[in-house]
Design an enzyme around this catalytic site. Structure first.
Site, PDB file in Angstrom:
ATOM      1  N   ASN A  42      42.931  48.840  33.113  1.00  0.00           N
ATOM      2  CA  ASN A  42      44.302  49.378  33.155  1.00  0.00           C
ATOM      3  C   ASN A  42      44.694  50.021  31.836  1.00  0.00           C
ATOM      4  O   ASN A  42      45.580  50.870  31.790  1.00  0.00           O
ATOM      5  CB  ASN A  42      45.301  48.278  33.480  1.00  0.00           C
ATOM      6  CG  ASN A  42      45.293  47.943  34.946  1.00  0.00           C
ATOM      7  OD1 ASN A  42      45.096  48.819  35.785  1.00  0.00           O
ATOM      8  ND2 ASN A  42      45.491  46.692  35.260  1.00  0.00           N
ATOM      9  N   ALA A 158      31.285  39.419  36.581  1.00  0.00           N
ATOM     10  CA  ALA A 158      31.215  37.991  36.268  1.00  0.00           C
ATOM     11  C   ALA A 158      31.712  37.216  37.483  1.00  0.00           C
ATOM     12  O   ALA A 158      32.758  37.524  38.044  1.00  0.00           O
ATOM     13  CB  ALA A 158      32.079  37.680  35.051  1.00  0.00           C
ATOM     14  N   ASP A 225      40.169  37.917  38.441  1.00  0.00           N
ATOM     15  CA  ASP A 225      38.894  37.173  38.396  1.00  0.00           C
ATOM     16  C   ASP A 225      38.828  36.161  37.255  1.00  0.00           C
ATOM     17  O   ASP A 225      38.401  35.019  37.439  1.00  0.00           O
ATOM     18  CB  ASP A 225      37.706  38.133  38.219  1.00  0.00           C
ATOM     19  CG  ASP A 225      37.545  39.098  39.388  1.00  0.00           C
ATOM     20  OD1 ASP A 225      38.328  39.000  40.353  1.00  0.00           O
ATOM     21  OD2 ASP A 225      36.646  39.955  39.317  1.00  0.00           O
ATOM     22  N   ARG A 284      62.581  46.472  33.110  1.00  0.00           N
ATOM     23  CA  ARG A 284      61.919  46.948  34.323  1.00  0.00           C
ATOM     24  C   ARG A 284      62.318  46.142  35.558  1.00  0.00           C
ATOM     25  O   ARG A 284      62.480  46.704  36.645  1.00  0.00           O
ATOM     26  CB  ARG A 284      60.405  46.870  34.151  1.00  0.00           C
ATOM     27  CG  ARG A 284      59.920  47.852  33.131  1.00  0.00           C
ATOM     28  CD  ARG A 284      58.476  47.642  32.787  1.00  0.00           C
ATOM     29  NE  ARG A 284      58.055  48.697  31.878  1.00  0.00           N
ATOM     30  CZ  ARG A 284      56.836  48.789  31.383  1.00  0.00           C
ATOM     31  NH1 ARG A 284      55.917  47.896  31.699  1.00  0.00           N
ATOM     32  NH2 ARG A 284      56.520  49.772  30.577  1.00  0.00           N
ATOM     33  N   HIS A 394      52.381  44.692  36.337  1.00  0.00           N
ATOM     34  CA  HIS A 394      51.854  43.770  35.323  1.00  0.00           C
ATOM     35  C   HIS A 394      52.105  42.344  35.797  1.00  0.00           C
ATOM     36  O   HIS A 394      53.174  42.049  36.313  1.00  0.00           O
ATOM     37  CB  HIS A 394      52.566  44.006  33.991  1.00  0.00           C
ATOM     38  CG  HIS A 394      51.963  43.286  32.820  1.00  0.00           C
ATOM     39  ND1 HIS A 394      51.073  43.887  31.957  1.00  0.00           N
ATOM     40  CD2 HIS A 394      52.121  42.023  32.373  1.00  0.00           C
ATOM     41  CE1 HIS A 394      50.709  43.017  31.025  1.00  0.00           C
ATOM     42  NE2 HIS A 394      51.331  41.874  31.253  1.00  0.00           N
ATOM     43  N   ALA A 438      52.148  45.622  26.167  1.00  0.00           N
ATOM     44  CA  ALA A 438      50.814  45.230  26.639  1.00  0.00           C
ATOM     45  C   ALA A 438      49.762  45.636  25.619  1.00  0.00           C
ATOM     46  O   ALA A 438      48.902  44.835  25.245  1.00  0.00           O
ATOM     47  CB  ALA A 438      50.512  45.853  27.999  1.00  0.00           C
TER      48      ALA A 438
HETATM   49  P1  ADP Z   1      43.526  44.129  29.201  1.00  0.00           P
HETATM   50  O1  ADP Z   1      44.682  45.078  29.119  1.00  0.00           O
HETATM   51  O2  ADP Z   1      43.948  42.706  29.223  1.00  0.00           O
HETATM   52  O3  ADP Z   1      42.458  44.437  28.217  1.00  0.00           O
HETATM   53  P2  ADP Z   1      42.448  45.746  31.377  1.00  0.00           P
HETATM   54  O4  ADP Z   1      42.990  45.766  32.749  1.00  0.00           O
HETATM   55  O5  ADP Z   1      42.678  46.944  30.519  1.00  0.00           O
HETATM   56  O6  ADP Z   1      42.935  44.393  30.673  1.00  0.00           O
HETATM   57  O7  ADP Z   1      40.879  45.528  31.438  1.00  0.00           O
HETATM   58  C1  ADP Z   1      40.277  44.495  32.168  1.00  0.00           C
HETATM   59  C2  ADP Z   1      38.860  44.906  32.533  1.00  0.00           C
HETATM   60  O8  ADP Z   1      38.148  43.783  33.035  1.00  0.00           O
HETATM   61  C3  ADP Z   1      38.817  45.975  33.609  1.00  0.00           C
HETATM   62  O9  ADP Z   1      38.009  47.043  33.188  1.00  0.00           O
HETATM   63  C4  ADP Z   1      38.210  45.234  34.808  1.00  0.00           C
HETATM   64  O10 ADP Z   1      37.473  46.071  35.671  1.00  0.00           O
HETATM   65  C5  ADP Z   1      37.340  44.186  34.137  1.00  0.00           C
HETATM   66  N1  ADP Z   1      37.023  43.014  34.986  1.00  0.00           N
HETATM   67  C6  ADP Z   1      37.866  42.344  35.795  1.00  0.00           C
HETATM   68  N2  ADP Z   1      37.242  41.333  36.431  1.00  0.00           N
HETATM   69  C7  ADP Z   1      35.945  41.347  35.986  1.00  0.00           C
HETATM   70  C8  ADP Z   1      34.779  40.560  36.285  1.00  0.00           C
HETATM   71  N3  ADP Z   1      34.809  39.554  37.159  1.00  0.00           N
HETATM   72  N4  ADP Z   1      33.633  40.874  35.646  1.00  0.00           N
HETATM   73  C9  ADP Z   1      33.567  41.901  34.779  1.00  0.00           C
HETATM   74  N5  ADP Z   1      34.623  42.696  34.485  1.00  0.00           N
HETATM   75  C10 ADP Z   1      35.799  42.423  35.067  1.00  0.00           C
END
Ligand code: ADP
Length: 456
Positions: A42, A158, A225, A284, A394, A438
């Site tokens: 995100n 993962a 996840d 928001r 969010h 964020a």
């Molecule tokens: P943050 O802003 O907290 O850094 P983001 O949404 O920008 O979070 O990034 C989270 C990333 O984690 C995304 O690219 C998402 O695809 C990845 N992600 C979510 N679940 C898993 C998983 N089970 N294994 C590997 N990557 C994951």
């Protein structure tokens, strides 16, 4: 297949990259695993703006009076005092340092003569990356990770955490849903998997309101996840019912409208009757709830070229502009009469509303909704009108972490080997995250997680 590392970072958004870079620079053998084919999460599709009190652009623009204390207060109040004060202090104290790190170490380019004042903030304090999106952040973080030779395993999801003798020692993952891969982590697993805005089942588990009627601004990967994996090894969750909708999103796709960032520079919101109904710089959640109470559960945002001249969003978001025009969700018009006709609003009422806005702009006193930045005159066209609805954006809730980003269990004790940072944590934003918070959160706590792991 088995891979051995000191530190395994799960998720490649801003939080994950920041953690991996710090841990690597502290001398650890680090890997990032990412379930999607591309990096960024995100963070990539966000506006990328980042609050930093006392920043260099404020100085250049002559904005005086902002402070760590004021930012702390705004953030606590914005989240109804449900954020952990100790953690919010860390955010407030480090936000400017995080921004300088992005600027100086990661070479992120921020616009040097423009800032945003998101809802709930007492000052214009959000830095804007060039292009007005998170692309600049992710591109530069990715470049840095490459130059440090941090391997990134994409298409690698993962599935669970490996626990041995009470300690988290690795991650079980699936590559392209075909092959099992084990990642051993001698020192730390850092979860940075983002929130659960795209997971309707999980949303309704914690808050029945946010069912499939709501679309989401989030990427498909935002499924919670990391929260579930940590919960399965005993992690405590908090604030799970607080789910934020972004008030101004595309009614057809749910995508956030970055074009509509003109709202921060004077665009107004009206309902189908052509009347304003909320302060445009409110939180928001307040704006979203107000919109849902209007006829049809949508709003129209109206601005003119003068306002676009301040926010410059039309130039920054050309593709979105063209898309909205094509879909009949945005119109440009020379007069208020035409503007009203485009969405069948009563022209007389809309004219009266705008006349009042112009008057309040002159007196500096919005007697109806007390616009905190002061309204801007809409006396001159051309005008823009955009239809919008709230969309899930969010998730404030998540894992409980401490000042070292250790993940805590139900008893408040750290789960050895497990760390987390970013949207999947639930202790910073309280009931409602303010705009621009964020990025400040994920970079600050991502770096702390990486540094903590770097010392192990
Ligand atoms: P943050 O802003 O907290 O850094 P983001 O949404 O920008 O979070 O990034 C989270 C990333 O984690 C995304 O690219 C998402 O695809 C990845 N992600 C979510 N679940 C898993 C998983 N089970 N294994 C590997 N990557 C994951």
């Amino acid at each position: 297949k088995t891979n051995n590392f000191d530190v395994v970072v799960v998720g490649s958004g801003g939080g994950g990259f920041s953690a991996a870079i710090e841990a690597k620079q502290a001398g650890k053998k680090v890997a990032i695993i990412e379930k999607m084919p591309t990096v960024g999460g995100n963070t990539l599709i966000s506006g990328g703006e980042m609050n930093a009190p006392g920043n260099w652009v404020q100085k250049k623009l002559g904005i005086k009076g902002d402070s760590v204390k004021s930012y702390y207060k705004d953030t606590m109040k914005g989240g109804d005092y449900l954020g952990d004060p100790k953690m919010v202090h860390i955010l407030a104290n480090n936000a400017l340092g995080s921004a300088k790190w992005l600027r100086d170490d990661i070479h992120v380019k921020f616009i040097n003569d423009q800032l945003f004042q998101f809802g709930g903030h007492s000052y214009k304090r959000a830095l804007i990356p060039v292009g007005h999106t998170g692309q600049e952040l992710v591109t530069k973080l990715d470049n840095k990770a490459k130059s440090l030779k941090i391997p990134i395993y994409t298409n690698t999801k993962a599935k669970s955490l490996i626990k041995r003798n009470g300690r988290i020692v690795g991650v079980k993952a699936r590559y392209q849903d075909k092959k099992n891969v084990t990642f051993n982590a001698k020192k730390a697993v850092i979860l940075t998997t983002g929130g659960f805005g795209s997971n309707v089942k999980m949303r309704t588990k914690y808050n029945k309101e946010y069912d499939k009627r709501y679309k989401s601004t989030d990427t498909a990967g935002t499924m919670g996840d990391g929260i579930v994996m940590a919960q399965n090894v005993g992690a405590k969750l908090t604030n799970m019912k607080y789910i934020q909708t972004y008030p101004i999103a595309n009614p057809k796709t749910g995508m956030i409208s970055l074009l509509a960032d003109t709202r921060f520079d004077g665009a107004i919101l009206v309902n189908q009757q052509g009347k304003r109904f909320v302060e445009e710089l409110e939180r928001r959640d307040v704006i979203s709830k107000a919109i849902l109470k209007q006829t049809g559960g949508y709003t129209y945002q109206i601005w003119n070229d003068k306002i676009d001249g301040i926010s410059k969003t039309k130039a920054a978001h050309k593709a979105e502009y063209n898309e909205l025009i094509k879909e009949g969700l945005l119109y440009k018009a020379d007069t208020i009469d035409e503007l009203a006709k485009d969405f069948k609003i009563d022209p007389a009422t809309l004219k009266a509303t705008i006349k009042k806005v112009n008057h309040y702009a002159k007196t500096g006193n919005d007697k109806d909704f007390h616009h905190r930045a002061g309204l801007v005159s809409l006396a001159k066209g051309p005008y823009y009108i955009e239809k919008a609805v709230p969309s899930v954006h969010h998730t404030m809730g998540g894992l409980v972490i401490n000042e070292k980003t250790e993940v805590l269990n139900e008893k408040g004790k750290a789960i050895p080997g497990l760390y987390a940072a970013g949207e999947l944590t639930g202790v910073i934003q309280g009931s409602n995250r303010l705009g621009g918070n964020a990025i400040a959160d994920i970079i600050t706590f991502g770096r702390i997680a990486g540094k903590t792991a770097g010392k192990l």
